[in-house]
Design a protein around this motif. Structure first.
Motif, PDB file in Angstrom:
ATOM      1  N   UNK A 173     -11.586  63.108  54.649  1.00 18.45           N
ATOM      2  CA  UNK A 173     -10.526  62.327  53.985  1.00 18.45           C
ATOM      3  C   UNK A 173     -11.167  61.229  53.136  1.00 18.45           C
ATOM      4  N   UNK A 174     -12.143  60.553  53.752  1.00 16.08           N
ATOM      5  CA  UNK A 174     -12.799  59.472  53.017  1.00 16.08           C
ATOM      6  C   UNK A 174     -13.455  60.004  51.754  1.00 16.08           C
ATOM      7  N   UNK A 175     -14.128  61.121  51.879  1.00 18.58           N
ATOM      8  CA  UNK A 175     -14.823  61.724  50.732  1.00 18.58           C
ATOM      9  C   UNK A 175     -13.853  62.096  49.629  1.00 18.58           C
ATOM     10  N   UNK A 176     -12.744  62.790  50.096  1.00 16.25           N
ATOM     11  CA  UNK A 176     -11.745  63.190  49.106  1.00 16.25           C
ATOM     12  C   UNK A 176     -11.134  61.988  48.404  1.00 16.25           C
ATOM     13  N   UNK A 177     -10.874  60.952  49.224  1.00 19.09           N
ATOM     14  CA  UNK A 177     -10.289  59.760  48.639  1.00 19.09           C
ATOM     15  C   UNK A 177     -11.235  59.114  47.649  1.00 19.09           C
ATOM     16  N   UNK A 178     -12.533  59.103  48.032  1.00 14.51           N
ATOM     17  CA  UNK A 178     -13.525  58.508  47.140  1.00 14.51           C
ATOM     18  C   UNK A 178     -13.613  59.291  45.847  1.00 14.51           C
ATOM     19  N   UNK A 179     -13.612  60.616  45.951  1.00  7.55           N
ATOM     20  CA  UNK A 179     -13.669  61.444  44.732  1.00  7.55           C
ATOM     21  C   UNK A 179     -12.466  61.146  43.846  1.00  7.55           C
ATOM     22  N   UNK A 180     -11.295  61.087  44.471  1.00 12.04           N
ATOM     23  CA  UNK A 180     -10.073  60.855  43.686  1.00 12.04           C
ATOM     24  C   UNK A 180     -10.117  59.485  43.017  1.00 12.04           C
ATOM     25  N   UNK A 181     -10.560  58.479  43.800  1.00 12.37           N
ATOM     26  CA  UNK A 181     -10.634  57.131  43.249  1.00 12.37           C
ATOM     27  C   UNK A 181     -11.630  57.064  42.111  1.00 12.37           C
ATOM     28  N   UNK A 182     -12.742  57.815  42.284  1.00 15.24           N
ATOM     29  CA  UNK A 182     -13.776  57.754  41.248  1.00 15.24           C
ATOM     30  C   UNK A 182     -13.348  58.441  39.970  1.00 15.24           C
ATOM     31  N   UNK A 183     -12.332  59.302  40.050  1.00 14.69           N
ATOM     32  CA  UNK A 183     -11.842  59.928  38.808  1.00 14.69           C
ATOM     33  C   UNK A 183     -11.260  58.874  37.878  1.00 14.69           C
ATOM     34  N   UNK A 184     -10.637  57.840  38.498  1.00 11.79           N
ATOM     35  CA  UNK A 184      -9.976  56.851  37.656  1.00 11.79           C
ATOM     36  C   UNK A 184     -10.943  55.765  37.230  1.00 11.79           C
ATOM     37  N   UNK A 185     -11.735  55.227  38.200  1.00 10.25           N
ATOM     38  CA  UNK A 185     -12.510  54.029  37.945  1.00 10.25           C
ATOM     39  C   UNK A 185     -13.973  54.364  37.744  1.00 10.25           C
ATOM     40  N   UNK A 186     -14.532  53.915  36.624  1.00 11.19           N
ATOM     41  CA  UNK A 186     -15.900  54.239  36.241  1.00 11.19           C
ATOM     42  C   UNK A 186     -16.922  53.570  37.148  1.00 11.19           C
TER      43      UNK A 186
END
Lengths: 86, 543
Positions: B102-115
């Protein structure tokens, strides 16, 4: 009587050197022989080895002179190093 | 005693298999052992058995049985622990994995938006870059949009389907309404027909309602009343229609009146405008006509002026030409006699110059002849088999060619020594080359700083060398000598000298004199050639 002798043409240089060498050899070995004979007769009690040795000395001196005429730069103990080609 | 030992051995193995046996158990076991050894050291196996029996306080069974029980108990404990451990450990791992995912997926998703987060995430976490890039690729390919659209479509479809079902259900429930309508129609026919006017319509509806009410009650003269009401309503309707028609007629009359009035106005206006236009046209036409006339007059006046000027100029020109012609003819007549005298003078001068030139030419040719003779003499001197000094010839040539620059320069290049000593001829040089060749061969194998013995060896070994002939390639001594001989056979001294110059070391030193002599010969020959060409050119009087 000319003041300067006829110049040796370049193709005779070596021949002249050989002449000098051979004459030197004959003379010096002859002198050595005679000295040896005299020394053997007077000092060394008619042994034969002084004759040979003295003749040998004579030949050796002649050889050294010959060597010097043919290659004046080959002084014993001196080696000529050519500068590296630039 | 043996039994005790066996028991002890068994206990020890049991200990190995059950590491989780408690300390107390071990203590008990050791105590047992001690007791057992104590007793069996004194007695036989029976007594030891009894003693061991006595030494086991908690189980009154045989040692093998107790051990077996112990093993079983240990195994049970182990299994329990294993189960607990296994179960707990598994749950722990599962929890960690889910959380991590979950943490990984969340991090990936968050990183899509923020550089910034993307950079930090990619830098520090292993494998993050690949997953982020993969997700970004998917995003770019629009899989997410597609999935979203599909989901929405599915939603819409489901919703529509639901609505259909609901409608159909509603319809089923609404069936009885259709039955009512025809009944109303039938009932209305009995009452009054519906007029078009909306106010009348209202009135008819109220009347219908009254009729309804009347129908319910039994009143006398009901039908008469109804009929009278109908009649009156109809009359009202017709009255209203009549009024309407009257109104319309009045309006129409008014309209036609207005139309006529306006038409008249329009026609009058039109006539007035037409008249004005005509007036304007006439005025403009008169204006233009006047302008045109004045322009024309002016132009014609100017043109006349120009023509007059032209005429005047031409007359002047013709006069001048006539005067010139007259002058020219007079001159010609006068010059005829003088020109003849000039001519004679001119011819005389030419003759003078020719004679002077002639004298010069003769001098030159004499000089050239003399030069030629001297040159011939020089050539002769050079080609003699012995060396003949040719200084005299050169002096003579110098004297003869004092005017020629080239010849003087060439003569100045000739060495005095050479002139005094003479030059060898080619035959001389060829003969000399034979000796030179032998000497060179004898010295060809001498190394650079060779002494007596090197020279001696060279002399002896060179007698064994093969001799080469003809035009052979190569830069060793034999080839060079062969080539030089070949060139000499062809009387090509220049190439022969060049070839011989390529020797190195002792052979070169031996051949130096020969090369010098050959060079001298070549120089003199070249000088002669130059002077010869010069003499040829001057004898052709080109120079």
């Amino acid at each position: 009587m000319t003041n300067e002798e006829k110049k040796t043409s370049s193709e005779d240089i070596l021949n002249k050197k050989w002449d000098l060498c051979l004459s030197n050899l004959l003379v010096k070995s002859g002198i050595g022989l005679s000295v040896g004979i005299v020394a053997s007769a007077l000092i060394f009690k008619k042994k034969s080895w002084p004759i040979a040795m003295s003749t040998g000395f004579g030949i050796g001196v002649a050889y050294a002179d010959c060597q010097r005429t043919f290659n004046p730069t080959a002084i014993p103990g001196v080696k000529i190093i050519k500068p590296p080609p630039s | 005693m043996l039994g005790a030992i066996r028991q002890a051995a068994r206990v020890r193995t049991a200990n190995l298999f059950s590491p989780n046996v408690t300390r107390q158990q071990i203590f008990l076991q050791t105590r047992k052992r001690i007791y057992s050894t104590e007793t069996t050291s004194k007695s036989t196996s029976d007594i030891s058995k009894a003693a061991t029996n006595g030494a086991t306080p908690f189980k009154g069974a045989t040692p093998t049985e107790t051990v077996k029980e112990e093993l079983a108990a240990n195994n049970a404990v182990k299994e329990e622990l294993a189960k607990k451990k296994g179960f707990g450990f598994g749950k722990f791992i599962l929890g960690i994995t889910i959380f991590g995912g979950i943490a990984y997926g969340g991090a990936v998703y968050y990183s899509l938006e923020h550089e910034d987060f993307r950079d930090a995430f990619v830098e520090h976490v292993y494998g993050a870059e690949k997953s982020v890039e993969y997700v970004e690729d998917l995003q770019r390919q629009g899989t997410f949009e597609r999935i979203g659209k599909d989901v929405k479509q599915f939603n819409n479809k489901a919703f529509d389907k639901g609505k259909d079902v609901f409608n159909r259900v509603n319809q089923i429930f609404k069936q009885p309404d259709t039955v009512k309508v025809p009944i109303e129609k039938i009932v209305k026919e009995r009452k009054i027909e519906l007029p078009e006017d909306p106010i009348l319509l209202k009135l008819t509806y109220t009347l219908n309602e009254l009729i309804d009410i009347l129908d319910n009650y039994d009143v006398k003269d009901k039908d008469d009343l109804i009929k009278r009401a109908k009649e009156e309503l109809r009359e009202l309707g017709t009255h209203i229609d009549l009024l309407r028609i009257e109104d319309q007629a009045r309006i129409q009359a008014h309209i036609t009146e207005q139309n006529e009035k306006y038409n008249q106005l329009y026609v009058s206006k039109e006539n007035e405008l037409k008249r004005q236009l005509e007036d304007e046209k006439k005025r403009i036409y008169e204006q233009h006509y006047e302008q045109f006339n004045s322009e024309l007059a002016r132009e014609s006046a100017r043109h006349n002026e120009e023509l007059k000027n032209e005429l005047f100029r031409q007359s002047v020109e013709i006069q001048r030409r006539w005067i010139r012609d007259v002058k020219f003819m007079v001159e010609k007549e006068r010059g005829g006699r003088l020109a003849r005298l000039d001519n004679i003078n001119h011819h005389l001068k030419i003759l003078e110059r020719i004679s002077v030139d002639n004298a010069e030419h003769l001098d030159d040719s004499l000089k050239t002849h003399r030069l030629w003779c001297a040159l011939r003499a020089l050539q002769n001197a050079i080609e003699q088999p012995d060396r003949i000094p040719f200084a005299n010839q050169i002096a003579a040539m110098r004297h003869l060619s004092s005017t020629d620059e080239i010849v003087t320069t060439v003569l100045s290049t000739i060495d005095d020594n050479v002139a005094n000593n003479g030059v060898d001829s080619i035959s001389d040089l060829s003969a000399r080359f034979a000796t030179v060749r032998d000497e060179v061969r004898r010295a060809s194998l001498v190394p650079e700083n060779g002494g007596v013995f090197a020279h001696l060896l060279s002399i002896m070994l060179s007698k064994v060398l093969f001799h080469k002939h003809g035009l052979v390639e190569g830069s060793d001594v034999e080839s060079i000598l062969a080539r030089v001989q070949y060139h000499l056979n062809e009387n090509d001294l220049d190439t022969a000298t060049r070839e011989l110059n390529q020797l190195k070391g002792w052979p070169k030193k031996l051949a130096e004199d020969w090369i010098k002599a050959a060079r001298n010969h070549l120089e003199i020959k070249q000088a002669i050639e130059v002077i010869e060409t010069q003499a040829t050119l001057s004898s052709l009087s080109v120079v």
